[in-house]
Write an enzyme that holds these catalytic residues in place. Sequence first.
Site, PDB file in Angstrom:
ATOM      1  N   HIS A 198      30.078   7.174   1.189  1.00  0.00           N
ATOM      2  CA  HIS A 198      29.597   7.203   0.074  1.00  0.00           C
ATOM      3  C   HIS A 198      27.798   6.955  -0.967  1.00  0.00           C
ATOM      4  O   HIS A 198      27.155   7.101  -1.085  1.00  0.00           O
ATOM      5  CB  HIS A 198      30.483   7.194  -0.779  1.00  0.00           C
ATOM      6  CG  HIS A 198      30.558   6.178  -1.710  1.00  0.00           C
ATOM      7  ND1 HIS A 198      31.369   5.527  -1.467  1.00  0.00           N
ATOM      8  CD2 HIS A 198      29.767   5.792  -3.045  1.00  0.00           C
ATOM      9  CE1 HIS A 198      31.595   4.107  -2.602  1.00  0.00           C
ATOM     10  NE2 HIS A 198      30.582   4.409  -3.678  1.00  0.00           N
ATOM     11  N   LYS A 202      23.510   8.346  -1.731  1.00  0.00           N
ATOM     12  CA  LYS A 202      22.967   7.432  -2.731  1.00  0.00           C
ATOM     13  C   LYS A 202      21.484   8.147  -2.607  1.00  0.00           C
ATOM     14  O   LYS A 202      21.208   7.757  -1.275  1.00  0.00           O
ATOM     15  CB  LYS A 202      23.489   6.798  -3.361  1.00  0.00           C
ATOM     16  CG  LYS A 202      24.838   6.045  -3.457  1.00  0.00           C
ATOM     17  CD  LYS A 202      25.302   4.752  -4.246  1.00  0.00           C
ATOM     18  CE  LYS A 202      26.128   4.227  -4.010  1.00  0.00           C
ATOM     19  NZ  LYS A 202      26.677   4.396  -5.423  1.00  0.00           N
ATOM     20  N   ASP A 255      36.888  -3.723   2.815  1.00  0.00           N
ATOM     21  CA  ASP A 255      36.278  -2.724   1.951  1.00  0.00           C
ATOM     22  C   ASP A 255      34.928  -2.452   2.040  1.00  0.00           C
ATOM     23  O   ASP A 255      34.837  -0.526   1.912  1.00  0.00           O
ATOM     24  CB  ASP A 255      36.864  -3.064   0.483  1.00  0.00           C
ATOM     25  CG  ASP A 255      36.616  -2.000  -0.614  1.00  0.00           C
ATOM     26  OD1 ASP A 255      36.952  -0.965  -0.578  1.00  0.00           O
ATOM     27  OD2 ASP A 255      37.327  -2.307  -1.736  1.00  0.00           O
ATOM     28  N   HIS A 260      29.613   0.501   3.518  1.00  0.00           N
ATOM     29  CA  HIS A 260      28.862  -0.104   3.215  1.00  0.00           C
ATOM     30  C   HIS A 260      27.012  -0.990   3.447  1.00  0.00           C
ATOM     31  O   HIS A 260      26.302  -0.684   3.909  1.00  0.00           O
ATOM     32  CB  HIS A 260      28.989   0.006   1.390  1.00  0.00           C
ATOM     33  CG  HIS A 260      29.712   0.590   0.695  1.00  0.00           C
ATOM     34  ND1 HIS A 260      30.426   2.418   1.414  1.00  0.00           N
ATOM     35  CD2 HIS A 260      30.806   1.029  -0.058  1.00  0.00           C
ATOM     36  CE1 HIS A 260      31.324   3.208   0.949  1.00  0.00           C
ATOM     37  NE2 HIS A 260      31.893   1.669   0.146  1.00  0.00           N
ATOM     38  N   LYS A 358      33.063  -8.598  -6.379  1.00  0.00           N
ATOM     39  CA  LYS A 358      33.492  -8.070  -7.385  1.00  0.00           C
ATOM     40  C   LYS A 358      34.218  -9.350  -8.585  1.00  0.00           C
ATOM     41  O   LYS A 358      34.216 -10.994  -8.396  1.00  0.00           O
ATOM     42  CB  LYS A 358      35.452  -7.529  -8.039  1.00  0.00           C
ATOM     43  CG  LYS A 358      35.583  -6.367  -6.456  1.00  0.00           C
ATOM     44  CD  LYS A 358      37.079  -5.089  -6.974  1.00  0.00           C
ATOM     45  CE  LYS A 358      36.137  -4.603  -6.154  1.00  0.00           C
ATOM     46  NZ  LYS A 358      35.753  -3.141  -5.983  1.00  0.00           N
TER      47      LYS A 358
END
Length: 505
Positions: A198, A202, A255, A260, A358
């Site tokens: 995804h 963007k 992840d 990405h 994170k």
Amino acid sequence: MIVNPLRDPRDRRLPRVPEPCALVVFGITGDLARKKLLPAVYDLANRGLLPTNFALLGFARRDWGDTEFAELARDAIRQHARTPWREEVWERLAGSVHFVQGSFDDDTAFDELAAALGELEGTHGIGGNAAFYLSIPPGMFPVVLKQMQRTGMAENTPGRWRRVVVEKPFGTDLASSRELNALVDSVFSADDVFRIDHYLGKETVQNLMALRFANSLFEPVWNGHHVDSVQITMAEDVGIGGRAGFYEKTGAARDVLQNHLLQLLALTAMEEPVEFSAEEIRTEKLKVLRAVSLPEDLSTFAVRGQYEQGWLAGERVRAYRQEEGVDPASTTETFAAVRLGVETRRWAGVPFYLRAGKRLPRRVTEIALVFKRAPHLPFADTDTEELGNNQLVVRVQPDEGVTLKFGSKVPGSVMEVRDVSMDFLYGEQFTETSPEAYERLLLDVLLGDATLFPRNAEVEASWAVIDPLEEFWAGSEPAPYRAGEWGPRAADAMLAAEGRRWRRP
Ligand code: BG6
């Protein structure tokens, strides 16, 4: 004027509306469907970008009918849609939602789904076209794909198209991604498989290509002659939310680094595509991914970390090991950083520092090109004490835009040069807000435009970068960092080892 016979003669400024079709979502009651997919479908409808003949089919285990599904969709849309609520748009959409109940190993349920698609041809005029969205854990892919094959749902017969959308993670390493790719390709033809990353949806990520290839200003300095290093950061202030089950097995590198961040690297480092088309862009990205090299000294230049309890925005947050569903002795990383090289003439010798984590101080994703210092400064040393390297920063989110950092004279009677910034902010220059990534990508699936979807070989080349890292880290303890800090000290040491520093975005 030079006429390029390859150029698409259609006027691409006109928004295109897909042909009549159905969107079938497996795992419609899941988080992704509620927060992203259903709102995206509504936003497209609201913008007039869905065909008049459209149907949305949900498939899940719950003992529901169309009414319950419509209720879930309405709530999800009201909560998460980007565009304003318009009752008439919803009413039209509500008339096209259908629910098929069943589990993935239930032949009857899939026969019903196939029959439902057939009926929709009559009732909604979908013309036999359908996209299947697998919003389900990858472990479920084989059984669902086999059901689609068995029922003939995956077949592209003349005059109709069938496509499949696969969500990441695309496997957990090179071997499993190859297996998964082979499986998907055995059911759907390669052109009909859309792998969602995804980040490519963007707006700012797409702007990277505009910035580089539509201007004459940047490209001449976009190389190792002028660029000292590149920093790509994806920082999140959030923890893992309710996703312990997934995250424990995954970790930051699998992840987000594998997909990405490596996609951002590919778009930053790639050569100009011959034309702005799926085939050409994917070809250039793949060349970069294949040219990526890992450092020899992984103990210095690959760092993994895990957050401990700390403070974020004035609130005390718990350690990763205290999160619900996480093993109290877990060694899963919540932060990963690595120094990569791109072995091409353009980039040889330029380090690409990637980091993702994170519970970092703030949510920010950016790509920063840090330029070499001027070869000669005709000032006294003290005049330029506060002058840093020139930088070009593409802010992917939030505050989407581009910043150029360079030295300027401080006003006054003495010569003093200090860094200043020149900012372009999407929010200030354009009145229109950007579509959500899923909105854009879903529309592209229905249009059959694969430009923003990584292909098999890219996914596999990315795993080839991550596998040695995972192997190196296996069984080791991640370095601790306090929640609310910019990762473990080893991440700073990694750049310091080469006389550099991370940006503080
Ligand atoms: C997902 C990751 O792909 O991206 C999540 O699985 C992460 O862990 C998310 O939180 C971030 O997406 P965004 O669009 O909010 O930056």
